[in-house]
Motif scaffolding. Structure first.
Motif, short mmCIF file in Angstrom:
data_model
loop_
_atom_site.label_atom_id
_atom_site.label_comp_id
_atom_site.label_asym_id
_atom_site.label_seq_id
_atom_site.Cartn_x
_atom_site.Cartn_y
_atom_site.Cartn_z
N ILE A 64 41.90 15.62 -29.69
CA ILE A 64 41.56 14.24 -29.32
C ILE A 64 40.43 14.23 -28.30
O ILE A 64 39.44 13.51 -28.45
CB ILE A 64 42.81 13.50 -28.79
CG1 ILE A 64 43.81 13.25 -29.94
CG2 ILE A 64 42.42 12.19 -28.11
CD1 ILE A 64 45.18 12.77 -29.49
N LEU A 65 40.54 15.06 -27.27
CA LEU A 65 39.49 15.11 -26.25
C LEU A 65 38.17 15.60 -26.84
O LEU A 65 37.09 15.15 -26.43
CB LEU A 65 39.93 16.01 -25.10
CG LEU A 65 41.15 15.51 -24.29
CD1 LEU A 65 41.51 16.52 -23.21
CD2 LEU A 65 40.92 14.14 -23.70
N ALA A 66 38.21 16.49 -27.82
CA ALA A 66 37.00 17.01 -28.46
C ALA A 66 36.25 15.94 -29.23
O ALA A 66 35.07 16.11 -29.55
CB ALA A 66 37.35 18.18 -29.38
N ARG A 67 36.91 14.84 -29.51
CA ARG A 67 36.27 13.75 -30.26
C ARG A 67 35.72 12.65 -29.33
O ARG A 67 35.56 11.52 -29.73
CB ARG A 67 37.24 13.17 -31.27
CG ARG A 67 37.47 14.13 -32.45
CD ARG A 67 38.48 13.58 -33.43
NE ARG A 67 38.55 14.33 -34.65
CZ ARG A 67 39.25 15.45 -34.84
NH1 ARG A 67 39.93 15.97 -33.85
NH2 ARG A 67 39.27 16.05 -36.02
N GLY A 68 35.46 13.01 -28.09
CA GLY A 68 34.80 12.09 -27.18
C GLY A 68 35.72 11.26 -26.31
O GLY A 68 35.26 10.32 -25.64
N VAL A 69 36.98 11.57 -26.30
CA VAL A 69 37.94 10.85 -25.46
C VAL A 69 37.94 11.49 -24.07
O VAL A 69 38.00 12.71 -23.94
CB VAL A 69 39.35 10.86 -26.09
CG1 VAL A 69 40.40 10.31 -25.14
CG2 VAL A 69 39.33 10.08 -27.39
N ASP A 70 37.86 10.66 -23.05
CA ASP A 70 37.85 11.15 -21.67
C ASP A 70 39.25 11.42 -21.14
O ASP A 70 39.44 12.32 -20.32
CB ASP A 70 37.18 10.13 -20.74
CG ASP A 70 35.72 9.91 -21.12
OD1 ASP A 70 34.96 10.89 -21.10
OD2 ASP A 70 35.36 8.77 -21.46
N GLU A 71 40.21 10.62 -21.60
CA GLU A 71 41.56 10.73 -21.04
C GLU A 71 42.59 10.20 -22.03
O GLU A 71 42.31 9.31 -22.82
CB GLU A 71 41.62 9.91 -19.76
CG GLU A 71 42.75 10.23 -18.85
CD GLU A 71 42.43 9.90 -17.42
OE1 GLU A 71 42.91 10.66 -16.57
OE2 GLU A 71 41.73 8.92 -17.14
N ILE A 72 43.80 10.75 -21.95
CA ILE A 72 44.95 10.28 -22.72
C ILE A 72 46.00 9.86 -21.71
O ILE A 72 46.28 10.59 -20.75
CB ILE A 72 45.52 11.37 -23.64
CG1 ILE A 72 44.44 11.90 -24.59
CG2 ILE A 72 46.72 10.83 -24.43
CD1 ILE A 72 44.84 13.17 -25.33
N ALA A 73 46.60 8.69 -21.93
CA ALA A 73 47.64 8.20 -21.02
C ALA A 73 48.78 7.63 -21.83
O ALA A 73 48.58 7.03 -22.88
CB ALA A 73 47.08 7.15 -20.08
N VAL A 74 49.99 7.80 -21.32
CA VAL A 74 51.18 7.18 -21.88
C VAL A 74 51.71 6.19 -20.85
O VAL A 74 51.72 6.47 -19.65
CB VAL A 74 52.25 8.22 -22.29
CG1 VAL A 74 52.69 9.08 -21.12
CG2 VAL A 74 53.44 7.55 -22.95
N VAL A 75 52.13 5.04 -21.32
CA VAL A 75 52.68 4.02 -20.43
C VAL A 75 54.07 3.61 -20.94
O VAL A 75 54.31 3.58 -22.15
CB VAL A 75 51.75 2.79 -20.31
CG1 VAL A 75 51.58 2.07 -21.63
CG2 VAL A 75 52.22 1.84 -19.23
#
Length: 163
Positions: A64-75
């Motif tokens: 996911i990060l390799a596809r240009g995402v800066d951060e992943i968050a769960v809420v």
């Protein structure tokens, strides 16, 4: 009214348990100028959340990060202590941000709350995932049942990011 693709996320303050204690995380600082994958679960430590939804994002984090995402968050509509414990138990600390929406203010503001009182859980979040660019929703996938994690799964997000 449920948030939709193209809408700007509302201002909100999440709580996050860090090594320095519990800190406020404003939506503006979380999303401004960044591409963020945000996924929501009805409850930390619940079966589908812990055995399916979260593990998929942990396993696919690098892709996911390799596809240009800066951060992943769960809420989740849980307190920050519970979210902190879940981050430790799951092995997700430092990989994914675990954000507490304790009173459900953000969840209600985006129209993704669900009444799970019948299961003794009160008002919680629907299970969903969204891709957010600079505070604007670019994709939104909401499950039709809190016990499913298919349309909001990491594999679906990877498809959105590949398109």
């Amino acid at each position: 009214m449920t948030i939709a693709i193209g809408d700007r996320l509302p201002e909100a303050t999440f709580k996050e348990k860090t090594a320095d204690g519990i800190v406020d995380v404003g939506a503006d600082s979380l999303f401004a100028g960044k591409t963020v994958v945000l996924f929501a679960v009805p409850g930390a430590f619940t079966p589908t959340c812990s055995l399916n939804h979260l593990p998929g994002y942990l396993e696919n984090r690098d892709a996911i990060l390799a596809r240009g995402v800066d951060e992943i968050a769960v809420v989740s509509v849980n307190d920050p202590h519970v979210m902190g414990a879940w981050s430790e138990q799951s092995g997700g600390r430092g990989k994914i941000r675990f954000l507490a929406d304790g009173n459900g203010a953000f969840t209600k503001a985006v129209g993704l709350d669900i009444d799970l009182s019948g299961g003794m859980m009160g008002t919680r979040s629907k299970r969903y995932s969204m891709l957010v660019k600079d505070g604007v929703v670019k994709s939104l996938d909401v499950e039709d049942s809190p016990g499913k994690a298919t349309v909001s799964a990491a594999a679906t997000m990877l498809d959105h990011l590949s398109a």
